[in-house]
Design a protein around this motif. Structure first.
Motif: not given
Lengths: 288, 163
Positions: B47, B51, B55, B89, B92
Motif C-alpha cells: 500500500a 497505493p 489499497s 495509503v 504513504h
C-alpha cells in the motif's frame, strides 16, 4: 481503477479512499453481526474455505513429505524390530480385548437384569490432522475430513489415549476442531473412582485442565482418572479425559484448586478418531 | 495493457500467497505467540509503494480469507486490515521519506492498532481475553519489518525491470 497512475497529478490524494474504507467497515460490521448471531454465512465461509484449501495442502505437504521420506528410508532391520514390537503389542491387546468382550457381554446381561437399555457402541472413523495452524490464540486443529464424510458440528474427537476435542466448524473437505485445553472449552466429566461429577475447563495451556468447581471437601486425589460423563450431550460417556495431578485445599476458600493433565497427547497427535455417537440412551428404568 | 497489469500484479499476489502460507504454517508451541502478522506487513508495504493498485479493497479481501482460515468472526480481520491499510495509503508519501527509525515507529503503531482492533472486536463479541503474549506479534513484526522491506524492494524492482 484510477486512470492517472503517474506521479504527476497530485499523487497524495487518492479519490474516494475515505468513502471506500467507510463502506468496507460497514460491510465488515454487518458481516460480523450476522456471523455472531446466526449461521447464515456458512455458505460464504465454505466457499472461501474451499478457495484456501490448496494453500492448506501446500503448507501440509512438506510435513507429509518428511514423514514419507522417514518411512521409506528406515532400514530393514529397524522395520523388523518395529514389526516384532507391534506383534507383541497386538498379542497383549488381543488378550485384553478377549476379556473386554466377555465383560461387555456380562455388562449387557446385568443391564438387561436391571431393565436398563444396553449402551450402543459408537461408530468411529480415523482422520488425519493437517499440519496447519488455525488460530494462534485458540487451541485448534484442522482435520482432513469434512462435511462430505458426514462430520458435523459438535462431534467428539478422541485419540488412542483419551478425548482430544470437538468439531466446531465443518468445511466440505476439512473441519476445524477445538481442543479440550482451549481456554473457552469446558467439558462435563466424572471421577472414575467414585462417580463424582464436575466440569473440566481448558486453561489455554496444552498440558493442563482446571477443575474449578470442586468444594474443599470433595473426594478427589492426585492420580484420579477423569472420564467423560456424557451429560453435556456432545461427548459420549466413558472416554478418559485427564488424570488429576494437583489438589490444593485452602481452608478459607470455597473451592479447592484442582488441575489435571489431559490423557491424550494434545500437541503430538497426528491421527485422531471421530465418534458418531448413538442417539442418547435414556437410562431411566420403567415403572416398577 | 491488461498483460502489463497482470505482470505488475503477479509478484504481489505471490508474496501474499507466501504470506498466507507463513501465517497458517505450524510452529512449535513456544514460538507460536511470536509469529509476526505477515499479511499485515505485506499489505502495508504494497500500500505504501503502489497505493493505487493495492489499497483498502484488496486488504479487505485478504482479511476475509484470513477470517475463514482462522475461523474468527467473518469481517474481523478484514476490518482491521482495511483500517491500517487506509492509514498507510493516506500517509504513504510521508512514510516513503521517513528515516528508518521513524518508519519503524510507524509500523509499530500500525501493528498495535491492528491488534487492538482485533482485541476490541473480540471483547465486543465475548471471546475470552488472551494473555499478555497477545501483543508479541507487534514487537516481532516491527523487528522483521526492515528485512521484509529490503526483500520486498528487491522483488519490486526485479519485477519492474523484468516486465
Amino acid at each position: 481503477m484510477v486512470a492517472s497512475r503517474g506521479n504527476n497529478s497530485n499523487p497524495a490524494r487518492i479519490p474516494g479512499l475515505g468513502l471506500r474504507v467507510l463502506v468496507l467497515i460497514l460491510i465488515s460490521i454487518v458481516l460480523m453481526y450476522f456471523d455472531q448471531r446466526e449461521n447464515h454465512l456458512d455458505g460464504i465461509r465454505r466457499a472461501v474455505g474451499a478457495a484456501v484449501y490448496p494453500v492448506r495442502i501446500v503448507v501440509d505437504a512438506p510435513v507429509r513429505f518428511w514423514g514419507w521420506l522417514a518411512r521409506s528410508t528406515t532400514s530393514r532391520k529397524e522395520l523388523e524390530l518395529e514389526l516384532g514390537r507391534l506383534q507383541a503389542e497386538r498379542l497383549l491387546t488381543n488378550a485384553r480385548l478377549q476379556r473386554l468382550t466377555a465383560l461387555e457381554a456380562e455388562n449387557a446381561r446385568f443391564r438387561a437384569l436391571l431393565d436398563a437399555r444396553t449402551r450402543v457402541r459408537d461408530e468411529v472413523r480415523v482422520a488425519e490432522i493437517m499440519a496447519v495452524d488455525a488460530n494462534p490464540y485458540e487451541h485448534n486443529l484442522v482435520i482432513d475430513i469434512g462435511r462430505r464424510d458426514g462430520v458435523y458440528d459438535g462431534q467428539a474427537i478422541v485419540d488412542a489415549d483419551g478425548v482430544v476435542g470437538q468439531v466446531i466448524k465443518t468445511g466440505v473437505m476439512t473441519a476445524q476442531a477445538v481442543l479440550i485445553s482451549d481456554a473457552d472449552h469446558a467439558l462435563p466429566v466424572e471421577v472414575n473412582r467414585n462417580g463424582l461429577r464436575t466440569i473440566a475447563v481448558g486453561t489455554g495451556e496444552i498440558d493442563r485442565l482446571d477443575l474449578p468447581f470442586l468444594p474443599n471437601n470433595a473426594d478427589i486425589r492426585v492420580g484420579d482418572v477423569l472420564v467423560t460423563s456424557g451429560l453435556g450431550g456432545a461427548f459420549p460417556a466413558g472416554y478418559p479425559v485427564a488424570v488429576v495431578n494437583l489438589v490444593t485445599r485452602i481452608p478459607q476458600e470455597p473451592f479447592a484448586d484442582v488441575s489435571a493433565t489431559p490423557a491424550a497427547a494434545l500437541d503430538q497427535v497426528r491421527e485422531v478418531m471421530l465418534i458418531w455417537s448413538a442417539p442418547p440412551v435414556t437410562e431411566e428404568a420403567p415403572d416398577e | 495493457m491488461s498483460r502489463d497489469r497482470t505482470s505488475r500484479r503477479l509478484p504481489v499476489i505471490i508474496t501474499l500467497l507466501v504470506g498466507l502460507m507463513l501465517t497458517i504454517m505450524p510452529l512449535p508451541a513456544s514460538a507460536e505467540p511470536f509469529r509476526p502478522n505477515w499479511l499485515a506487513l505485506l499489505l502495508i508495504f504494497w500500500a505504501m509503494q503502489l497505493p493505487r493498485t493495492w489499497s483498502v479493497g484488496s486488504a479487505w479481501m485478504v482479511g476475509i480469507v484470513l477470517d475463514v482460515s482462522y475461523g474468527t468472526l467473518l469481517g474481523q480481520h478484514a476490518l482491521a486490515l482495511a483500517v491500517i491499510v487506509f492509514a498507510t495509503v493516506r500517509f504513504h508519501l510521508l512514510m516513503r521519506v521517513f528515516p528508518l527509525l521513524q518508519l519503524g515507529a510507524t509500523i509499530f503503531a500500525l501493528l498495535a492498532l491492528y491488534q487492538f482492533i482485533l482485541f476490541w472486536i473480540n471483547g465486543v463479541a465475548g471471546v475470552s481475553a488472551p494473555s499478555i503474549n497477545y501483543w508479541a506479534p507487534v514487537i516481532t513484526g516491527t523487528i522483521v519489518w526492515p528485512f521484509l522491506y529490503i526483500f520486498l524492494s528487491g522483488v519490486r524492482y526485479r519485477a519492474r525491470s523484468g516486465a
